[in-house]
Every structure is written in C-alpha cells, then in structure tokens.
Design a protein around this motif. Structure first.
Motif, PDB file in Angstrom:
ATOM      1  N   LEU A  25      37.994 -36.631   5.837  1.00 38.68           N
ATOM      2  CA  LEU A  25      38.129 -35.079   5.660  1.00 38.68           C
ATOM      3  C   LEU A  25      37.399 -33.674   6.754  1.00 38.68           C
ATOM      4  N   ASN A  26      35.853 -34.801   6.799  1.00 37.96           N
ATOM      5  CA  ASN A  26      34.674 -33.540   7.214  1.00 37.96           C
ATOM      6  C   ASN A  26      34.834 -33.759   8.538  1.00 37.96           C
ATOM      7  N   PHE A  32      34.769 -26.300   7.139  1.00 41.74           N
ATOM      8  CA  PHE A  32      34.503 -26.955   5.389  1.00 41.74           C
ATOM      9  C   PHE A  32      33.996 -28.379   5.494  1.00 41.74           C
ATOM     10  N   TYR A  34      35.431 -31.238   3.673  1.00 42.18           N
ATOM     11  CA  TYR A  34      36.280 -30.838   2.086  1.00 42.18           C
ATOM     12  C   TYR A  34      36.260 -32.719   1.943  1.00 42.18           C
ATOM     13  N   PHE A  37      33.952 -32.225  -0.451  1.00 44.70           N
ATOM     14  CA  PHE A  37      34.459 -31.380  -1.507  1.00 44.70           C
ATOM     15  C   PHE A  37      34.861 -32.737  -2.459  1.00 44.70           C
ATOM     16  N   THR A  38      36.217 -33.000  -2.155  1.00 50.07           N
ATOM     17  CA  THR A  38      36.382 -34.317  -2.699  1.00 50.07           C
ATOM     18  C   THR A  38      36.370 -35.606  -2.968  1.00 50.07           C
ATOM     19  N   SER A  97      31.505 -19.181   3.468  1.00 47.42           N
ATOM     20  CA  SER A  97      31.884 -20.518   3.439  1.00 47.42           C
ATOM     21  C   SER A  97      30.849 -21.253   1.784  1.00 47.42           C
ATOM     22  N   TYR A 101      32.366 -22.390  -1.557  1.00 51.38           N
ATOM     23  CA  TYR A 101      31.991 -23.831  -1.766  1.00 51.38           C
ATOM     24  C   TYR A 101      30.762 -24.142  -2.840  1.00 51.38           C
ATOM     25  N   SER A 105      32.943 -25.760  -6.360  1.00 47.04           N
ATOM     26  CA  SER A 105      32.570 -27.444  -6.436  1.00 47.04           C
ATOM     27  C   SER A 105      31.997 -27.630  -7.952  1.00 47.04           C
TER      28      SER A 105
END
Length: 121
Positions: A25-26, A32, A34, A37-38, A97, A101, A105
């Motif tokens: 995902l990154n 961003f 992701y 974060f996920t 961002s 973020y 988060s």
C-alpha cells in the motif's frame, strides 16, 4: 521463558504482515503512507477485540493474550514508522498531509479500539 517465546512468535508474525501491507500500500514517491495507517488501524481494532475477549469472562488465557495482543499487535502496529513518516511530511513542508495523517491516525485508531471492545460485548 514461555511468555517471551509467545511474544516473540506473535511479534514476528505481526511484523511480517505489517511489512507486506506496507510494501503493498505505501508508495515509493513519498505519498500518503496508507500501509502504515492501515496496519495501525487494523491493529487498534484487533487489540480492542483481543483485550475485550480477554476481559469478558476470561475468554482468552494469559498466554493467548500475550501472543495476540502484546506479540502480534505489538509487532503489527508501529509508532516509530508513524513518527518517521510525520517527520518526513514536516521536513518536506507538507503540513496538510502531516495534519491529516496525525489526526486521522489518532481519531480512527481510538475509534477502532472502542469498536473492537464494543463488538465483543
């Protein structure tokens, strides 16, 4: 010694899964994060579920809680990467961002823990 092994094994599985999600995902262009974060949000939900089950009629043993909450969730979630990524946003001047973020988060992470606890009630 058994407790250390449980945390070690759980942490290893959590860390590997976090690495895979981050790779998937990154982006390499510094967008961003992701993946982080996920992983942090899923980990927050899981620790809510796990600790909720542990508290509910002792549904999980101490060993299971060590393996899953301390080990797996501890290895799966990552504050250090979160902090580094935020430092990179600040260094590049991407304050939007950084703010999104950080706020997302914390807010979504807390909500995920509460949701996990609520789901096992």
């Amino acid at each position: 010694m058994k407790q250390l092994l449980l945390v070690f094994v759980g942490g290893g599985f959590g860390s590997v899964l976090r690495y895979v999600i981050g790779k998937w995902l990154n982006t390499t262009d510094g967008g961003f994060p992701y993946g982080t974060f996920t992983a942090n949000i899923i980990g927050s939900l899981l620790i809510g579920i796990i600790l909720g089950l542990a508290a509910k009629n002792n549904s999980l043993t101490e060993s299971q809680t060590l393996l899953l909450a301390t080990g797996f969730c501890g290895g799966f979630t990552t504050f250090s990467t979160f902090a580094y990524e935020n430092q990179a946003f600040l260094k590049s001047g991407d304050f939007t961002s950084f703010a999104l973020y950080t706020i997302a988060s914390f807010v979504v992470g807390f909500l995920a823990v509460f949701l996990g606890l609520f789901l096992v009630k």
